[in-house]
Design a protein around this motif. Structure first.
Motif, PDB file in Angstrom:
ATOM      1  N   ARG A  90       2.880   0.594   0.509  1.00 24.55           N
ATOM      2  CA  ARG A  90       3.027   1.077  -0.440  1.00 24.55           C
ATOM      3  C   ARG A  90       1.913   2.397  -0.644  1.00 24.55           C
ATOM      4  N   TYR A  91       1.267   2.177   0.280  1.00 21.82           N
ATOM      5  CA  TYR A  91      -0.267   3.023   0.113  1.00 21.82           C
ATOM      6  C   TYR A  91       0.131   3.506   1.617  1.00 21.82           C
ATOM      7  N   TYR A  96      -0.120  -2.435   2.474  1.00 25.19           N
ATOM      8  CA  TYR A  96       0.249  -3.135   2.131  1.00 25.19           C
ATOM      9  C   TYR A  96      -0.560  -4.496   1.340  1.00 25.19           C
ATOM     10  N   ILE A  97      -0.522  -4.891   0.350  1.00 23.60           N
ATOM     11  CA  ILE A  97      -1.142  -5.727  -0.528  1.00 23.60           C
ATOM     12  C   ILE A  97      -1.096  -7.003   0.063  1.00 23.60           C
ATOM     13  N   GLY A  98      -0.230  -7.621   1.024  1.00 24.02           N
ATOM     14  CA  GLY A  98       0.276  -8.545   1.848  1.00 24.02           C
ATOM     15  C   GLY A  98      -0.195 -10.593   0.621  1.00 24.02           C
ATOM     16  N   ASN A  99       0.623 -10.869   1.081  1.00 23.43           N
ATOM     17  CA  ASN A  99       0.732 -12.308   0.622  1.00 23.43           C
ATOM     18  C   ASN A  99      -0.798 -13.583   0.559  1.00 23.43           C
ATOM     19  N   TRP A 120     -10.913  -0.788  -1.343  1.00 22.61           N
ATOM     20  CA  TRP A 120      -9.849  -0.295  -0.080  1.00 22.61           C
ATOM     21  C   TRP A 120      -8.898   0.789   0.343  1.00 22.61           C
ATOM     22  N   HIS A 121      -8.074   1.214  -1.583  1.00 24.30           N
ATOM     23  CA  HIS A 121      -7.872   2.478  -1.546  1.00 24.30           C
ATOM     24  C   HIS A 121      -8.531   3.325  -1.251  1.00 24.30           C
ATOM     25  N   ASN A 122      -9.288   3.186  -1.595  1.00 30.12           N
ATOM     26  CA  ASN A 122     -10.414   4.570  -1.242  1.00 30.12           C
ATOM     27  C   ASN A 122     -10.275   4.840   0.362  1.00 30.12           C
TER      28      ASN A 122
END
Length: 311
Positions: A90-91, A96-99, A120-122
């Motif tokens: 999604r990013y 992705y966020i993962g489980n 992480w997002h940056n």
């Protein structure tokens, strides 16, 4: 289908843009219409919207509605569906966020993101964010994030092993995740570390200085780019030292690993850089410097093989 807490909203309010009936374009899910303001008192600033195409009704934060960053993704109805959503990139179409156990939210009431998620997002944004099909951060053209770190859970699991992690964790705002000390064009567990903001700025200034070709010789040197690089490579190959050629902006740089950090050589400017230090010299000086570092390591650590191997 409704997806919000108490399934209640009201229209007894006034707002210049988020008034009942206001229509907004979303980035990926068509148009959505504001139905009203959420009656959940713990969710200040939240409105209820309905998506035109899917018919889904859900709560969304006002700022997100106006920016178009809301989606009609429904809450998962099963564990299998939840995991599928967590594995969806999604990013910037890669992350992705993962489980796993690592949450992206610090405070469930304010929806404040965790420092790890922001980090992480940056990192992903610098490498993959585009505007109108063009990379937004020009200086990061060609830089990528290793596939393992596309998964937020893997990223969080690897953080504690990175050099300087404890300093970053205990000193918010004073340390940054940096890949440039290794002079590599990839974010990965093997190429990054946490360094102070002042050291990061100092290293960036040194790198910019090392890449600056004197104006009076610019055209002369620019015409000989390939020859100068090849001459330097020939000298280093003859020495048997292992090296890589990486791209910094539009300049190719030779890098070699040592126990004391990555050492870079700029063939066009004859600059040698290791961490926050820089000196001048040609390829022969670079080779002698690498050998000196090797001797220093072997003298202090007898019996332990040097990282910068000579074949």
């Amino acid at each position: 289908m409704t997806y919000f807490r108490n399934k209640k909203y009201h229209q007894n309010y006034s707002h210049n843009t988020l008034f009942p009936g206001a229509v907004f374009d979303t980035r990926h899910n068509g148009k959505c219409t504001v139905l009203g303001r959420s009656e959940d008192k713990t969710r200040r600033g939240y409105y209820v919207v309905q998506f035109k195409d899917s018919g889904i009704v859900k709560e969304a934060y006002g700022t997100h509605i106006k920016s178009g960053s809301v989606s009609d993704d429904a809450f998962p109805s099963s564990e299998e569906e939840r995991i599928t959503l967590l594995m969806k990139p999604r990013y910037y179409n890669v992350g992705y966020i993962g489980n796993g156990k690592h949450s992206t939210i610090e405070n469930t009431r304010s929806h404040q993101r965790t420092r790890k998620f922001i980090l992480w997002h940056n990192m992903l944004a610098r490498c993959y964010m585009t505007v109108k099909g063009k990379q937004y951060f020009k200086g990061y053209k060609g830089v990528e994030v290793c596939e393992r770190w596309h998964n937020f859970q893997n990223f969080c699991n690897d953080l504690p092993a990175l050099h300087g992690y404890a300093l970053w964790e205990n000193n918010p705002g004073e340390y940054e995740l940096d890949k440039d000390y290794s002079h590599q064009r990839i974010y990965s567990p093997d190429t990054v570390s946490f360094i102070s903001t002042s050291d990061n700025a100092h290293e960036a200034r040194l790198r910019a200085s090392a890449m600056r070709i004197p104006g009076e010789r610019y055209h002369e040197i620019n015409k000989m780019r390939e020859e100068l690089l090849q001459e330097a490579e020939d000298v280093i190959k003859e020495s048997g030292i292992k090296y890589d050629v990486v791209l910094h902006g539009n300049m190719r740089v030779i890098v070699a690993e040592t126990p004391y950090g990555t050492v870079a050589f700029y063939p066009l400017t004859h600059k040698i850089q290791r961490n926050g230090y820089m000196t001048e010299g040609d390829a022969l000086v670079y080779v002698r410097y690498l050998r000196w570092l090797r001797c220093q390591w072997e003298g202090r650590n007898p019996g332990i093989d040097c990282i910068a191997a000579i074949s």
